[in-house]
Design a protein around this motif. Structure first.
Motif, mmCIF file in Angstrom:
data_model
loop_
_atom_site.group_PDB
_atom_site.id
_atom_site.type_symbol
_atom_site.label_atom_id
_atom_site.label_comp_id
_atom_site.label_asym_id
_atom_site.label_seq_id
_atom_site.Cartn_x
_atom_site.Cartn_y
_atom_site.Cartn_z
ATOM 1 N N ALA A 104 0.827 -1.206 0.000
ATOM 2 C CA ALA A 104 0.000 0.000 0.000
ATOM 3 C C ALA A 104 0.860 1.255 0.000
ATOM 4 C CB ALA A 104 -0.928 -0.004 1.207
ATOM 5 N N ILE A 105 1.954 1.236 0.739
ATOM 6 C CA ILE A 105 2.839 2.410 0.774
ATOM 7 C C ILE A 105 3.448 2.660 -0.605
ATOM 8 C CG2 ILE A 105 5.030 3.250 1.709
ATOM 9 C CD1 ILE A 105 4.236 2.025 4.376
ATOM 10 N N ILE A 106 3.852 1.593 -1.290
ATOM 11 C CA ILE A 106 4.422 1.752 -2.634
ATOM 12 C C ILE A 106 3.378 2.328 -3.580
ATOM 13 C CG2 ILE A 106 5.408 0.515 -4.604
ATOM 14 C CD1 ILE A 106 7.308 0.831 -2.232
ATOM 15 N N LEU A 107 2.142 1.821 -3.535
ATOM 16 C CA LEU A 107 1.083 2.358 -4.396
ATOM 17 C C LEU A 107 0.795 3.827 -4.093
ATOM 18 C CD1 LEU A 107 -1.476 -0.582 -4.589
ATOM 19 C CD2 LEU A 107 0.008 0.288 -6.399
ATOM 20 N N ILE A 108 0.783 4.177 -2.819
ATOM 21 C CA ILE A 108 0.545 5.580 -2.441
ATOM 22 C C ILE A 108 1.674 6.464 -2.947
ATOM 23 C CG2 ILE A 108 0.423 7.156 -0.475
ATOM 24 C CD1 ILE A 108 -1.079 4.880 1.010
ATOM 25 N N MET A 109 2.917 6.009 -2.827
ATOM 26 C CA MET A 109 4.052 6.808 -3.304
ATOM 27 C C MET A 109 3.997 6.996 -4.818
ATOM 28 S SD MET A 109 7.015 5.266 -0.775
ATOM 29 C CE MET A 109 8.310 5.551 -1.924
ATOM 30 N N VAL A 110 3.629 5.971 -5.563
ATOM 31 C CA VAL A 110 3.521 6.083 -7.030
ATOM 32 C C VAL A 110 2.420 7.061 -7.384
ATOM 33 C CG1 VAL A 110 2.859 4.810 -9.101
ATOM 34 C CG2 VAL A 110 4.508 3.824 -7.508
ATOM 35 N N ASN A 111 1.262 6.965 -6.722
ATOM 36 C CA ASN A 111 0.151 7.882 -7.033
ATOM 37 C C ASN A 111 0.448 9.314 -6.637
ATOM 38 O OD1 ASN A 111 -1.467 5.920 -8.204
ATOM 39 N ND2 ASN A 111 -2.330 5.303 -6.234
ATOM 40 N N LEU A 112 1.180 9.512 -5.557
ATOM 41 C CA LEU A 112 1.543 10.881 -5.163
ATOM 42 C C LEU A 112 2.574 11.477 -6.121
ATOM 43 C CD1 LEU A 112 1.754 10.675 -1.276
ATOM 44 C CD2 LEU A 112 0.027 11.815 -2.653
ATOM 45 N N GLN A 113 3.399 10.632 -6.692
ATOM 46 C CA GLN A 113 4.409 11.097 -7.632
ATOM 47 C C GLN A 113 3.754 11.611 -8.913
ATOM 48 O OE1 GLN A 113 7.109 8.046 -8.817
ATOM 49 N NE2 GLN A 113 8.671 9.489 -9.498
#
Length: 147
Positions: A133-142
């Motif tokens: 979930a953290i990786i997905l959130i970081m990709v979407n925030l990028q």
């Protein structure tokens, strides 16, 4: 006539600690006190091994049941130190496993050892559940536009 002599009364009770044993060294009597650097038995306790392997078992279970759950960790969209996120993920789990093994060797108190193993196992389970979930959130925030 037979003269009966009354028995002698027992000696009076002497308060205080009992007398010291005749030999000051306990090993003479067949018991040897453990030395200050007594070694523990070989191997690791079964509870430590089970607790240490729980997060890794959860990863394997999720890889079989829901392979898409761990897919963000294999994505190159958000590298961690130039590597895929799975490397940092497995490194964190290996580090927690190593902490448990070192604690099993170093800590003699079973209660404290249980606390260490339970805390590292809990952290490992949280890492397994939250990392994708953290990786997905970081990709979407990028991908968000900056105003």
């Amino acid at each position: 006539m037979i003269h009966l002599v009354p028995p002698e009364p027992p000696p009076p009770f002497a308060p205080g600690p009992p007398p010291a044993p005749p030999y000051p060294d306990a090993s003479v009597q067949g018991w040897r006190a453990p030395g200050p650097n007594a070694t523990r038995s070989e191997g690791f306790p079964l509870g430590v091994m089970i607790g240490s392997l729980l997060p890794i078992g959860l990863v394997l279970l999720l890889a079989v049941i829901a392979p898409g759950f761990l897919a963000p960790l294999l994505d190159d969209a958000m590298p961690i130190l130039g590597l895929q996120p799975i490397v940092a993920f497995l490194g964190a789990l290996a580090g927690l496993f190593a902490i448990n093994l070192v604690a099993a060797r170093a800590i003699r108190n079973p209660f404290v050892l249980g606390l260490v193993v339970s805390m590292t196992t809990t952290a490992g389970v949280f890492i397994v559940i939250i990392s994708p979930a953290i990786i997905l959130i970081m990709v979407n925030l990028q991908e968000l536009p900056v105003d």
